[in-house]
Each structure stands twice: as C-alpha cells, then as structure tokens.
Enzyme design. Structure first.
Site, PDB file in Angstrom:
ATOM      1  N   HIS A 180       0.840  -1.197   0.000  1.00 46.64           N
ATOM      2  CA  HIS A 180       0.000   0.000   0.000  1.00 46.64           C
ATOM      3  C   HIS A 180       0.883   1.259   0.000  1.00 46.64           C
ATOM      4  O   HIS A 180       0.805   2.079   0.932  1.00 46.64           O
ATOM      5  CB  HIS A 180      -0.898  -0.006   1.252  1.00 46.64           C
ATOM      6  CG  HIS A 180      -2.358   0.051   0.936  1.00 46.64           C
ATOM      7  ND1 HIS A 180      -3.041  -0.959   0.303  1.00 46.64           N
ATOM      8  CD2 HIS A 180      -3.291   1.018   1.162  1.00 46.64           C
ATOM      9  CE1 HIS A 180      -4.298  -0.643   0.165  1.00 46.64           C
ATOM     10  NE2 HIS A 180      -4.485   0.561   0.671  1.00 46.64           N
ATOM     11  N   TYR A 195     -11.722  -9.365  -1.572  1.00 44.93           N
ATOM     12  CA  TYR A 195     -11.124  -9.072  -0.262  1.00 44.93           C
ATOM     13  C   TYR A 195     -10.796 -10.365   0.494  1.00 44.93           C
ATOM     14  O   TYR A 195      -9.796 -10.451   1.185  1.00 44.93           O
ATOM     15  CB  TYR A 195     -12.065  -8.190   0.573  1.00 44.93           C
ATOM     16  CG  TYR A 195     -11.821  -6.716   0.361  1.00 44.93           C
ATOM     17  CD1 TYR A 195     -11.855  -6.165  -0.915  1.00 44.93           C
ATOM     18  CD2 TYR A 195     -11.520  -5.870   1.427  1.00 44.93           C
ATOM     19  CE1 TYR A 195     -11.615  -4.818  -1.117  1.00 44.93           C
ATOM     20  CE2 TYR A 195     -11.269  -4.518   1.230  1.00 44.93           C
ATOM     21  CZ  TYR A 195     -11.325  -3.992  -0.042  1.00 44.93           C
ATOM     22  OH  TYR A 195     -11.071  -2.665  -0.242  1.00 44.93           O
TER      23      TYR A 195
HETATM   24  N1  LIG Z   1      -6.285  -8.149   2.987  1.00 49.20           N
HETATM   25  C1  LIG Z   1      -5.727  -7.334   2.099  1.00 49.20           C
HETATM   26  N2  LIG Z   1      -4.405  -7.338   1.906  1.00 49.20           N
HETATM   27  C2  LIG Z   1      -3.841  -6.513   1.014  1.00 49.20           C
HETATM   28  N3  LIG Z   1      -4.533  -5.658   0.237  1.00 49.20           N
HETATM   29  C3  LIG Z   1      -5.831  -5.608   0.394  1.00 49.20           C
HETATM   30  C4  LIG Z   1      -6.516  -6.437   1.318  1.00 49.20           C
HETATM   31  N4  LIG Z   1      -7.812  -6.157   1.247  1.00 49.20           N
HETATM   32  C5  LIG Z   1      -7.962  -5.226   0.298  1.00 49.20           C
HETATM   33  N5  LIG Z   1      -6.783  -4.855  -0.218  1.00 49.20           N
HETATM   34  C6  LIG Z   1      -6.508  -3.889  -1.299  1.00 49.20           C
HETATM   35  O1  LIG Z   1      -6.719  -2.583  -0.795  1.00 49.20           O
HETATM   36  C7  LIG Z   1      -7.557  -1.851  -1.697  1.00 49.20           C
HETATM   37  C8  LIG Z   1      -8.393  -0.876  -0.911  1.00 49.20           C
HETATM   38  O2  LIG Z   1      -7.637  -0.197   0.012  1.00 49.20           O
HETATM   39  P1  LIG Z   1      -7.882   1.338   0.253  1.00 49.20           P
HETATM   40  O3  LIG Z   1      -9.339   1.584   0.385  1.00 49.20           O
HETATM   41  O4  LIG Z   1      -6.946   1.807   1.293  1.00 49.20           O
HETATM   42  O5  LIG Z   1      -7.397   1.754  -1.158  1.00 49.20           O
HETATM   43  P2  LIG Z   1      -6.843   3.127  -1.628  1.00 49.20           P
HETATM   44  O6  LIG Z   1      -5.421   3.282  -1.295  1.00 49.20           O
HETATM   45  O7  LIG Z   1      -7.799   4.167  -1.187  1.00 49.20           O
HETATM   46  O8  LIG Z   1      -6.847   2.967  -3.183  1.00 49.20           O
HETATM   47  P3  LIG Z   1      -8.085   2.974  -4.095  1.00 49.20           P
HETATM   48  O9  LIG Z   1      -8.829   4.234  -3.742  1.00 49.20           O
HETATM   49  O10 LIG Z   1      -7.660   2.839  -5.509  1.00 49.20           O
HETATM   50  O11 LIG Z   1      -8.618   1.722  -3.558  1.00 49.20           O
HETATM   51  C9  LIG Z   1      -8.376  -2.885  -2.394  1.00 49.20           C
HETATM   52  O12 LIG Z   1      -8.793  -2.467  -3.656  1.00 49.20           O
HETATM   53  C10 LIG Z   1      -7.437  -4.070  -2.489  1.00 49.20           C
HETATM   54  O13 LIG Z   1      -6.667  -4.015  -3.668  1.00 49.20           O
END
Ligand SMILES: Nc1ncnc2c1ncn2[C@@H]1O[C@H](COP(=O)(O)OP(=O)(O)OP(=O)(O)O)[C@@H](O)[C@H]1O
Ligand SMILES: [Mg+2]
Length: 307
Positions: free
Chosen positions: A179, A216
C-alpha cells in the site's frame, strides 16, 4: 504453481484461439477496447466507492457529459483512470512493459490521482495507513521505499520464471500489501497486473464490483501466504475477458451456442450441480449470466474427453 494445470491449460487454449483470430479487424478491436475501457473504469473505481454507474461512466468518458448530482471527484476519477489506461495500452503496444520500475508505478499513480490531490500524486505516502474491512496493516511509511525496492527486485527475478497469471497475481498482492500510496493503491494495483497480462496477449482483465467481497477474502488468504484462491480468482477474470473477446470475434458460423447447465448435463454423464462446480472452479469453459452459468455442448465434450 498457484493455479492448477487444468485452469492453465484452459487459459492457454483460449489464448491460442484468440491469437488464431489475429489480425483482428480494427473496427471490431476498437469497439472491444472501448467496451473494456469503460467497464474497467467503472468497476475499478466503483470497488473504491466511486458512485458513477456503468452508463454514467460511459457518458462521462465518451460524451464528456457531467452527471447532475454526482461529485466532481467521481468525474475526475473516471477521466484519470482513462488516461492511466491509455498510458498502459501505450506501454503494452511499444513493448516496454517488461521493464517494471518504480517510475512506471509512480507514473500510473500520478495519472490516477493527478488533479484530485497534486500533493500525493506519484509520491509514496508519508503517513501510516489502514485498509478498511481487512485485518492487514500495511507497513509503516518509513518502510515503504525499501519494500518497493524489494518488490522491483522480486519482479525482475521472477517475471520469466513464473507462469504469467501466477506472477500477475503475486505482484498484485505484494503491491496492495505494501500500500505504498496514501490513496489509489487498489486502482494502481489492478492496472499494474494488467501491464503484464496484456504484454502476454491477454485482454484487459477486470475485477468486477460485485466480486468485491470475494476479492477481499482471497486477498486476506494471500496475506497468510496462500496464493491459490487469489490466483484462481484472477484467472477466472482472465478467462471472462478472453471469453468475451472470443465471443465477439468468432465468426457466427463457427460459434458454439451457449446452453444452460441443465441442457448440458444431457450431453454427458455429469449432473447439473457437478457441472456448476466445474464452471465455478474454472475447470469447464463457462460464463455466468445473471447468476446462471452457461456453457457449450463442445466445451462439455472437450472436458469429458480430457477426463
Ligand atoms: N487483505 C488485504 N491485503 C492486502 N490488500 C488488500 C486487502 N484487502 C484489500 N486490499 C486492497 O486494498 C484496496 C483498498 O484499500 P484502500 O481503500 O486503502 O485503497 P486506496 O489506497 O484508497 O486505493 P483505491 O482508492 O484505488 O482503492 C483494495 O482495492 C485491495 O486491492
Ligand atoms: Mg481510496
């Protein structure tokens, strides 16, 4: 290997079929590309909470229309995603996609975030983050640069060693696991895996909004080191895209007709329920239409022969 041999064979067969149809008429190709672009923008953004519908996404992207009552941010996200896709297609067409770099990842992120938050576009995060709805806690901001370097090294070492769908799966997970950005990780992660799948001739692979829960769940399993479920999930999405391309591009006289699993069970010794399981596991060529699986007589015969 994460995916089983049967799914791999099926993917390879379908890809071969698609390659046989090349060169594809440019009008048809353009139409398919447009359709996939709109669907990818819609699904990938909707998974992250964008409120535009598929139709609205089409209006915004193709017609430049502003949808009343929908936030400006949602419009910008749609347009940004389209620009990121253009960049991705360009990369794949010019054969530069084999060289993954931090520059490539940051560029994709810049395009996805550009006019939404200039301060974070293309920049690794300076703050710690969490992902709502999961137990996984991404590494601290201090660790991100180092983890990203490790990721690039991993890619270069494993790209030619692994089956491409397995590679794309693990790359996708490793990336979203770190991330590295403050926002936009999910979207960039899905674009990134497509860079490599498309370089291998697969059509754009789309993770559907309706599959969010499953997505997820299988990501969580991957957090525990179990990549099988995520790889199977991704390969089903790959298969879906291949099937759509093949369906549109196959001349109608050569087309196999879709039938229900109840009808299909008459052509073989398997029950409807068993065929449903095979379809779900990606072992039988099938598509899902409004909760019902469809397959073809020929696909059932091919499966029976192989068994
Ligand atoms: N258990 C997990 N381990 C790793 N990554 C995950 C897990 N669950 C979800 N994710 C990832 O995290 C993303 C969502 O995280 P978050 O809401 O923080 O995203 P973001 O950084 O805001 O990016 P975006 O807005 O494009 O999703 C999901 O789309 C998925 O790819
Ligand atoms: Mg977000």
């Amino acid at each position: 290997m994460y995916i089983n041999e049967k799914i791999k064979k099926l993917l390879e067969e379908r890809l071969k079929q698609l390659n046989k149809l090349r060169p594809i008429s440019s009008t048809l190709l353009l139409k398919l590309k447009e359709r996939f672009e709109i669907e990818m923008i819609y699904h990938s953004n909707a998974i992250e909470g964008n409120t535009l519908t598929l139709k609205e996404t089409y209006w915004v992207i193709q017609q430049g229309i502003t949808v009343k009552g929908k936030p400006l941010k949602d419009h910008l996200e749609a347009k940004n995603h389209q620009e990121a896709l253009t960049y991705l297609y360009d990369l794949v067409e010019h054969g530069n996609s084999n060289t993954i770099s931090e520059h490539l990842i940051r560029s994709l992120h810049s395009l996805v975030i550009q006019d939404i938050d200039k301060n974070i576009a293309g920049q690794y995060r300076k703050v710690d983050v969490f992902i709502t709805g999961t137990d996984h806690v991404p590494p601290s901001a201090l660790e991100v640069p180092h983890k990203m370097l490790e990721l690039i090294t991993w890619c270069r070492k494993n790209y030619s060693k692994m089956y491409i769908v397995d590679f794309a799966t693990e790359l996708h997970h490793k990336f979203v696991h770190i991330h590295p950005f403050q926002d936009g990780n999910g979207r960039v992660g899905r674009l990134l895996m497509n860079v490599f799948l498309m370089a291998h001739g697969f059509p754009l692979v789309i993770i559907q909004k309706n599959d969010r829960q499953k997505y997820y769940r299988v990501l969580s399993a991957a957090d525990q080191g179990n990549y099988k479920a995520l790889a199977t999930f991704i390969s089903q999405a790959v298969l879906k895209s291949l099937n759509i391309y093949l369906d549109v591009l196959t001349p109608s006289k050569e087309k196999e007709n879709w039938i229900t699993l109840a009808q299909a069970s008459k052509y073989c010794s398997y029950s409807q329920a068993y065929l449903g399981k095979l379809a779900k596991d990606g072992k039988l060529e099938a598509i899902k239409l409004k909760k019902n699986w469809l397959t073809t007589k020929e696909a059932v015969e091919r499966y029976s022969k192989k068994e």
